[in-house]
Design an enzyme around this catalytic site. Structure first.
Site, PDB file in Angstrom:
ATOM      1  N   SER A  41       9.839  52.310  62.917  1.00 26.94           N
ATOM      2  CA  SER A  41       9.261  51.977  61.617  1.00 26.94           C
ATOM      3  C   SER A  41       7.762  51.739  61.754  1.00 26.94           C
ATOM      4  O   SER A  41       7.392  51.302  62.985  1.00 26.94           O
ATOM      5  CB  SER A  41       9.924  50.495  61.247  1.00 26.94           C
ATOM      6  OG  SER A  41       9.313  49.855  60.042  1.00 26.94           O
ATOM      7  N   ILE A  42       6.974  51.962  60.806  1.00 22.20           N
ATOM      8  CA  ILE A  42       5.730  51.685  60.657  1.00 22.20           C
ATOM      9  C   ILE A  42       5.524  50.147  60.776  1.00 22.20           C
ATOM     10  O   ILE A  42       4.302  49.769  61.073  1.00 22.20           O
ATOM     11  CB  ILE A  42       5.011  52.046  59.469  1.00 22.20           C
ATOM     12  CG1 ILE A  42       3.332  52.408  59.361  1.00 22.20           C
ATOM     13  CG2 ILE A  42       5.558  51.192  58.107  1.00 22.20           C
ATOM     14  CD1 ILE A  42       2.835  52.999  58.064  1.00 22.20           C
ATOM     15  N   LYS A  43       6.438  49.467  60.720  1.00 23.67           N
ATOM     16  CA  LYS A  43       6.095  47.694  60.513  1.00 23.67           C
ATOM     17  C   LYS A  43       5.894  47.269  62.092  1.00 23.67           C
ATOM     18  O   LYS A  43       5.597  46.327  62.335  1.00 23.67           O
ATOM     19  CB  LYS A  43       7.326  47.170  60.171  1.00 23.67           C
ATOM     20  CG  LYS A  43       7.655  47.366  58.603  1.00 23.67           C
ATOM     21  CD  LYS A  43       6.458  46.911  57.861  1.00 23.67           C
ATOM     22  CE  LYS A  43       6.943  47.112  56.273  1.00 23.67           C
ATOM     23  NZ  LYS A  43       5.955  46.358  55.352  1.00 23.67           N
ATOM     24  N   ASP A  44       6.217  48.246  63.128  1.00 22.43           N
ATOM     25  CA  ASP A  44       5.666  47.946  64.342  1.00 22.43           C
ATOM     26  C   ASP A  44       4.230  47.353  64.403  1.00 22.43           C
ATOM     27  O   ASP A  44       4.004  46.582  65.611  1.00 22.43           O
ATOM     28  CB  ASP A  44       6.205  48.928  65.553  1.00 22.43           C
ATOM     29  CG  ASP A  44       7.781  49.228  65.635  1.00 22.43           C
ATOM     30  OD1 ASP A  44       8.394  48.433  64.886  1.00 22.43           O
ATOM     31  OD2 ASP A  44       8.115  50.142  66.310  1.00 22.43           O
ATOM     32  N   ALA A  47       3.502  44.015  62.837  1.00 22.21           N
ATOM     33  CA  ALA A  47       4.131  43.147  63.543  1.00 22.21           C
ATOM     34  C   ALA A  47       3.326  42.692  64.796  1.00 22.21           C
ATOM     35  O   ALA A  47       3.140  41.488  65.139  1.00 22.21           O
ATOM     36  CB  ALA A  47       5.446  43.462  63.866  1.00 22.21           C
TER      37      ALA A  47
END
Length: 454
Positions: A41-44, A47
């Protein structure tokens, strides 16, 4: 070459040209495949950035607990970083999120609290409110607050934007992003606009979200808010990470169009992406008729399809919501092919012998057991034989005494694959209620007969 830990592999994701789905659009359409991040995910990206900035500011201390309200992907990035860095995680999420996302968070050792979707953000039961309460109650806790923590958009300003600029050799003309927290679109757009102020930035929204109307009118309209199935985009409040000045327009996409496009990405492009990617491409298809041949459009594909196996990639889930209507056999079409057929039942107070005689005379091997018109169980030839071998006098007993659990009920839109999966040596049939409220039985014979007529 090797990496010191998994966090060093975040970023530098590929750009992949879309071919079949976008063949009627002019220009070059490129997908930024963020599923190649270690957490898929791009959220890595954000985060890790939020954690690093919190550590530097002294907000997150050694041995601390990370608290966050998350739809799954940010939690995955936070949990992955927490494992490497030695933090504990407690996440709140909503009951509309896929089971796969919640299971993935728990796989990293995170604690997950599931909260109701259909409540206001200020409601003490909402996943926003519960996470805020936990931050106050849990010792040495830090809440990431992805919605208002500007380290979110900063991560994309520092990473995603520069990557896209370099990968397109500065030729990008349009950026298309599904908007949730707003960090991806705002941070990426800010960097790209500094390089070329003429780049168009299109935000993809969903029905039930407030973004589009707020952008167009400046009015936060609570009447716009209602539950929706699309995951990862849209909100019922205004996150600080959404910089509306950087977004040229918002385009709303229906749940159905987003779900079916998600499915088409796998079937037509071979790209196994998540629901927000489907929404983004569906939005582009609605907006893209005026694109020119030399336009270069980049669409962000946020996450991986494996997190939606029980939803957008599940045909029964799609059918139950009316999103998918194809020629595949369903309970409804099986009944139609078979023709009207009265269901034979045994009343709970009938004797075992009476039920057996009914089955024998009609040449059937199983029969639902009813009480006051309600199905309460079933009895089969095997049940009767087993009971009489153990106690011959049971032939005079009420059939409910030997009845076993009822046949499972299925919806009219349930696929033949799912029905076949339910029928086995212990369950020889399923029940379905038709449009007139009548109970029908579908047996293995009905399935075979329907298939043979196709």
């Amino acid at each position: 070459m090797w990496y010191n830990n998994i966090l060093e592999t975040i970023g530098n994701t590929p750009l992949v040209k879309l071919n079949k789905i976008t063949q009627n659009l002019k220009g070059t359409i490129l997908a930024k495949i963020e599923t190649s991040n270690p957490g898929n995910s791009i959220k890595d990206r954000m985060a890790l950035k939020m954690i690093e900035d919190a550590e530097e500011a002294g907000l997150l201390k050694p041995g601390g607990t990370i608290i966050e309200g998350t739809s799954g992907n940010t939690g995955m990035g936070l949990a992955m970083a927490a494992v490497v860095k030695g933090y504990r995680c407690i996440f709140t999420t909503t009951d509309k999120q896929s089971k796969e996302k919640i299971d993935a968070l728990r796989a990293f050792g995170a604690e997950v609290i599931v909260c109701p979707t259909n409540v206001d953000p200020e409601d003490p039961r909402s996943y926003y409110s519960v996470s805020s309460r936990l931050e106050k109650e849990v010792p040495n806790a830090w809440k990431a607050n992805q919605y208002d923590n500007l380290s979110n958009s900063k991560a994309h300003y520092e990473q995603t934007g520069p990557e896209i600029w370099e990968q397109t050799e500065g030729k990008i003309t349009h950026l298309v992003v599904g908007v949730g927290t707003g960090g991806t679109i705002s941070g990426t757009a800010r960097y790209l606009r500094e390089k070329n102020p003429n780049i168009k930035v299109w935000g993809i929204d969903t029905y039930g979200s407030v973004f589009k109307k707020y952008k167009e009118t400046g009015i936060f309209d609570k009447n716009e808010i209602y539950p929706y199935f699309t995951e990862g985009i849209g909100e019922d409040f205004l996150p600080k990470n959404v910089d509306f000045s950087l977004i040229d327009l918002f385009e709303k996409v229906t749940d159905r169009d987003a779900a079916l496009m998600t499915r088409d990405l796998a079937r037509k492009e071979g790209i196994f992406a998540g629901n927000s990617a489907g929404a983004a491409v569906a939005g582009l298809m609605q907006l893209g008729q005026d694109l020119k041949e030399d336009d270069v459009v980049v669409v962000i594909f946020h996450d991986h399809g494996s997190r939606y196996m029980g939803k957008m990639y599940n045909e029964d889930w799609l059918r139950e919501r009316g999103f998918l209507k194809d020629e595949k056999l369903t309970a409804k079409s099986i009944l139609k092919k078979r023709g009207e057929q009265a269901i034979i039942t045994a009343d709970a107070n009938q004797t075992v012998l009476e039920a057996f005689n009914t089955m024998k005379s009609l040449n059937i091997s199983q029969i639902p057991v009813t009480q006051q018109g309600m199905v309460i169980g079933k009895v089969t030839e095997s049940d009767i034989l087993t009971a009489l071998l153990e106690n011959p006098s049971l032939k005079s007993s009420a059939v409910e005494d030997i009845a076993t659990k009822p046949f499972p009920f299925v919806d009219l839109n349930t696929s033949i694959d799912k029905i076949s999966g339910l029928i086995n040596k212990d369950t020889q049939a399923v029940l379905v209620e038709d449009e007139l409220g009548r109970i029908n039985i579908i047996t293995q014979y009905d399935i075979i007969n329907a298939i043979s007529e196709v």
